[in-house]
Design a protein around this motif. Structure first.
Motif, PDB file in Angstrom:
ATOM      1  N   ASN A 235       0.854  -1.191   0.000  1.00  8.46           N
ATOM      2  CA  ASN A 235       0.000   0.000   0.000  1.00  8.46           C
ATOM      3  C   ASN A 235       0.890   1.240   0.000  1.00  8.46           C
ATOM      4  N   PRO A 236       1.172   1.817  -1.170  1.00 12.08           N
ATOM      5  CA  PRO A 236       2.177   2.883  -1.260  1.00 12.08           C
ATOM      6  C   PRO A 236       1.819   4.168  -0.531  1.00 12.08           C
ATOM      7  N   ASP A 237       0.542   4.386  -0.246  1.00 14.02           N
ATOM      8  CA  ASP A 237       0.116   5.659   0.342  1.00 14.02           C
ATOM      9  C   ASP A 237      -0.001   5.616   1.865  1.00 14.02           C
ATOM     10  N   LYS A 238       0.296   4.484   2.486  1.00 11.48           N
ATOM     11  CA  LYS A 238       0.077   4.348   3.924  1.00 11.48           C
ATOM     12  C   LYS A 238       1.345   4.502   4.754  1.00 11.48           C
TER      13      LYS A 238
END
Length: 226
Positions: free
Chosen positions: A40-43
């Motif tokens: 999950n690149p945005d977390k």
């Protein structure tokens, strides 16, 4: 050979000196791309690559902006990665616990080289934050080419210089995860056909997906605690 801690550390210090680095790196990059798709690149997840080896996957993830660190039993590879300013530390996961908790624990092509993979997975579960997950890659030791080599007496399985002491296939891996109380969120099969043979990659991916027991070199699993 791998029962004694010091012998094991020495073995993995020289491990990469006896391997085809070019071929191994291509396969590691192939796994790194798959693993990136599972994250999950945005977390801003805190990630550790356990048994990071030469750090191909770790370096790829860091280059993509992930907050990733690594550990390995080899002081040589840990030293090389540390000199390049990667966050890496020495750790024998069969003897030691991870020093903190993580959102994601990667364990890639490691469990076949330990005596009790279930105990290690249980240890990993204790080092996950709530909602965290594991990404585990294990080889399929009984793919079609391996079976043909076995039939003609050319197999690496059981060789005295071979470090694999647990022999996996897709069914055995799933059985292990069930025993560990893990739920498979996703699985991607890596085809036996090498990445360098680009015209056959689509065919290889289809065959590995439909008949992983015969046509996959390994499987990469995304796993959550049930």
């Amino acid at each position: 050979m791998l029962g004694d801690v010091e012998q094991k550390k020495q073995y993995f210090n020289t491990y990469w000196q006896t391997r085809d680095i070019t071929s191994a790196d291509v396969r590691s990059i192939q796994r790194a791309v798959v693993i990136e798709s599972m994250l999950n690149p945005d977390k801003g997840e805190k990630i550790i690559d356990v048994g990071c080896g030469r750090g191909i996957v770790l370096r790829h993830l860091v280059s993509k902006g992930f907050r990733a660190s690594g550990c390995d039993i080899s002081s040589d590879t840990v030293g090389e990665l540390t000199q390049r300013d990667y966050d890496v530390f020495l750790c024998d996961v069969e003897k030691e616990d991870l020093p903190s908790k993580y959102d994601v624990i990667l364990c890639l092509e490691v469990l076949q080289q330990v005596f009790d993979p279930i105990a290690i997975i249980q240890k990993f579960k204790q080092s996950l934050y709530r909602g965290g997950y594991l990404i585990i890659s294990v080889p399929n030791e009984y793919h079609l080419l391996s079976r043909m080599k076995l039939m003609f007496g050319m197999s690496h399985l059981g060789h005295f210089e071979e470090s694999h002491i647990r022999l996996f296939n897709p069914e055995r891996a799933r059985e292990m995860f069930t025993k560990c109380g893990l739920r498979i969120e996703a699985v991607i099969s890596i085809p036996v056909i090498p990445p360098r043979i680009k015209p056959l990659q689509t065919t290889g991916n289809i065959l590995a997906c439909r008949m992983p027991g015969l046509f996959s070199l390994s499987q990469i699993y995304k796993l959550k605690v049930q």
